[in-house]
Write an enzyme that holds these catalytic residues in place. Structure first.
Site, short mmCIF file in Angstrom:
data_model
loop_
_atom_site.label_atom_id
_atom_site.label_comp_id
_atom_site.label_asym_id
_atom_site.label_seq_id
_atom_site.Cartn_x
_atom_site.Cartn_y
_atom_site.Cartn_z
N PHE A 19 12.81 93.61 -108.34
CA PHE A 19 12.50 95.19 -107.98
C PHE A 19 13.11 95.85 -107.98
CE2 PHE A 19 11.30 98.39 -104.75
CZ PHE A 19 10.82 98.66 -105.49
N VAL A 20 14.19 96.59 -107.64
CA VAL A 20 15.97 97.36 -107.62
C VAL A 20 15.97 98.02 -108.33
CG1 VAL A 20 17.55 98.19 -106.74
CG2 VAL A 20 15.62 97.98 -105.36
N ASP A 54 22.13 81.44 -112.08
CA ASP A 54 22.21 81.48 -110.28
C ASP A 54 23.51 82.34 -110.35
OD1 ASP A 54 22.64 80.37 -107.50
OD2 ASP A 54 20.46 79.17 -108.02
N VAL A 55 23.46 83.37 -108.80
CA VAL A 55 24.61 83.35 -108.59
C VAL A 55 25.31 82.69 -107.38
CG1 VAL A 55 23.50 84.44 -106.11
CG2 VAL A 55 25.20 85.80 -107.25
N SER A 116 21.78 96.07 -96.19
CA SER A 116 20.22 96.07 -96.19
C SER A 116 20.77 96.53 -94.55
CB SER A 116 20.03 94.83 -95.47
OG SER A 116 18.37 95.58 -94.97
N TYR A 139 18.39 86.64 -92.26
CA TYR A 139 18.74 88.02 -93.59
C TYR A 139 19.78 88.67 -93.21
CZ TYR A 139 17.98 91.73 -97.26
OH TYR A 139 17.94 92.57 -97.66
N LYS A 143 23.72 89.03 -94.88
CA LYS A 143 23.83 90.38 -95.96
C LYS A 143 25.49 90.45 -94.96
CE LYS A 143 20.94 91.64 -98.68
NZ LYS A 143 21.35 91.98 -99.97
N TYR A 208 12.09 105.54 -101.31
CA TYR A 208 11.28 105.55 -102.46
C TYR A 208 12.34 105.05 -103.67
CZ TYR A 208 8.63 106.78 -106.67
OH TYR A 208 8.12 106.62 -108.12
#
Length: 351
Positions: A19-20, A54-55, A116, A139, A143, A208
């Site tokens: 998305f980003v 793949d990372v 995040s 998560y 992170k 946004y």
């Protein structure tokens, strides 16, 4: 300027098809930066060549990084459903080790990492960058562990050289082509399957997507603005925060719907959601109605301090109400008829 991006920079974007990543192009084009796209999946628009990999695959990441001058890591395991602890660990933490090793190999000294606000966990007051992180889920924990690895890489620069690890911690991100929290709320209201619950006075930090990618460009195209030796960490959320009631009102207004005057008390709403909790556990599906979702929207305070980036001069181009209106407009034009594609990383690297 060393360890910045600008004309002539070549940036490997890991997680470019997400998305980003799909919103980066205008900002990077304006800066004169070339994007090298790397992802498990092809570019969703079909317009750009993407190196598939793949990372966690050191060989693939190292090969993709050849000729690049900087790295932006957006790749992450982040869904609430369908991902186990081992996958969070291997993608978010193992992926950071891979990226650091590949940068070491190529002598790249410039990194931006998309982290995040989940690293903070639960706090009574809105956390700022000086707040001690206390993550409460896999998560946020992974992170934070990835941030630590990038920080170790940064401070381990050989004598006479410098490295930069710019870390951005966004709040919930929304915008066109995102099918998560706000999309689900818009859809429920549009299909008349939503009833406001509780007083709606709880604050919710959001951002946004256009503002977020502009913020990344603003920070990364200039030198570090934090004191030498300190981690370069920025929270990002659009301000001022809105209450959940204010967000609901914006959505109803943008949809051209009249907002209900009745609000269901929280206790009976939570009771009504319990069968959906059970169904979700039995089926393993991420249902639109659960006790956790009811609490998150109607009761939970999820506000974050994001003054540091504004103190260094960043001004968001889109207000929060404008962003919500644009999201609803996209939903009406195409989002309602689109099927979300959920990209969940495999438990292991495929060879």
């Amino acid at each position: 300027m060393a360890n910045t991006i600008g004309p002539g920079a070549r940036v490997l974007v890991i997680g470019s098809s997400g998305f980003v990543g799909s919103h980066l192009e205008p900002v990077f084009d304006a800066l004169g930066v070339e994007l090298v796209r790397f992802d498990l999946h092809p570019d969703p628009s079909g317009r750009h060549e993407t190196i598939l990999g793949d990372v966690r695959d050191l060989d693939a990441v190292t090969e993709a990084m050849a000729g690049c001058t900087a790295v932006l890591n957006l790749a992450a395991a982040h869904h609430d459903f369908g991902i186990g602890t081992a996958t969070f660990e291997s993608v978010n933490v193992g992926g950071a080790r891979t990226v650091c090793a590949a940068m070491e190999h190529h002598g790249i000294t410039n990194l931006c990492f998309y982290s995040s606000v989940a690293v903070y966990g639960e706090h009574a007051e809105p956390p700022d960058e000086s707040t001690s992180p206390e993550p409460v889920n896999d998560y946020g924990r992974t992170k934070l562990a990835a941030e630590a690895l990038y920080r170790e890489w940064e401070v381990a620069a050989p004598p006479g050289t410098s490295r930069r690890a710019l870390i951005v911690r966004p709040a919930v991100v929304f915008g066109p082509r995102n099918f998560a929290n706000l999309y689900k709320l818009i859809r429920q209201i549009d299909t008349r399957r939503f009833l406001p619950v509780g007083p709606g006075t709880n604050r919710k930090s959001m951002c946004y997507v256009t503002n977020l990618v502009e913020a990344i460009g603003f920070l990364w195209s200039a030198g570090s603005r934090v004191p030498a030796g300190e981690p370069e960490v920025y929270n990002y959320a659009d301000k001022p925060d809105q209450t959940s009631q204010e967000t609901l009102s914006e959505v109803y207004r943008a949809l051209g719907r009249r907002e209900p005057s009745f609000r269901l008390p929280l206790a009976p709403a939570l009771l009504a959601a319990k069968p959906f909790d059970l169904l979700g556990r039995l089926t393993g599906k991420d249902l639109p109605v659960t006790s956790a979702r009811v609490r998150k929207l109607s009761e939970s305070e999820t506000a974050f301090d994001a003054e540091r980036i504004r103190e260094v001069g960043f001004v968001a181009p889109v207000t929060l109400p404008e962003g919500i209106e644009r999201m609803v407009r996209w939903y009406l034009d195409e989002g309602a008829a689109s099927a979300p594609v959920v990209h969940i990383p495999p438990p292991e690297v495929a060879h």
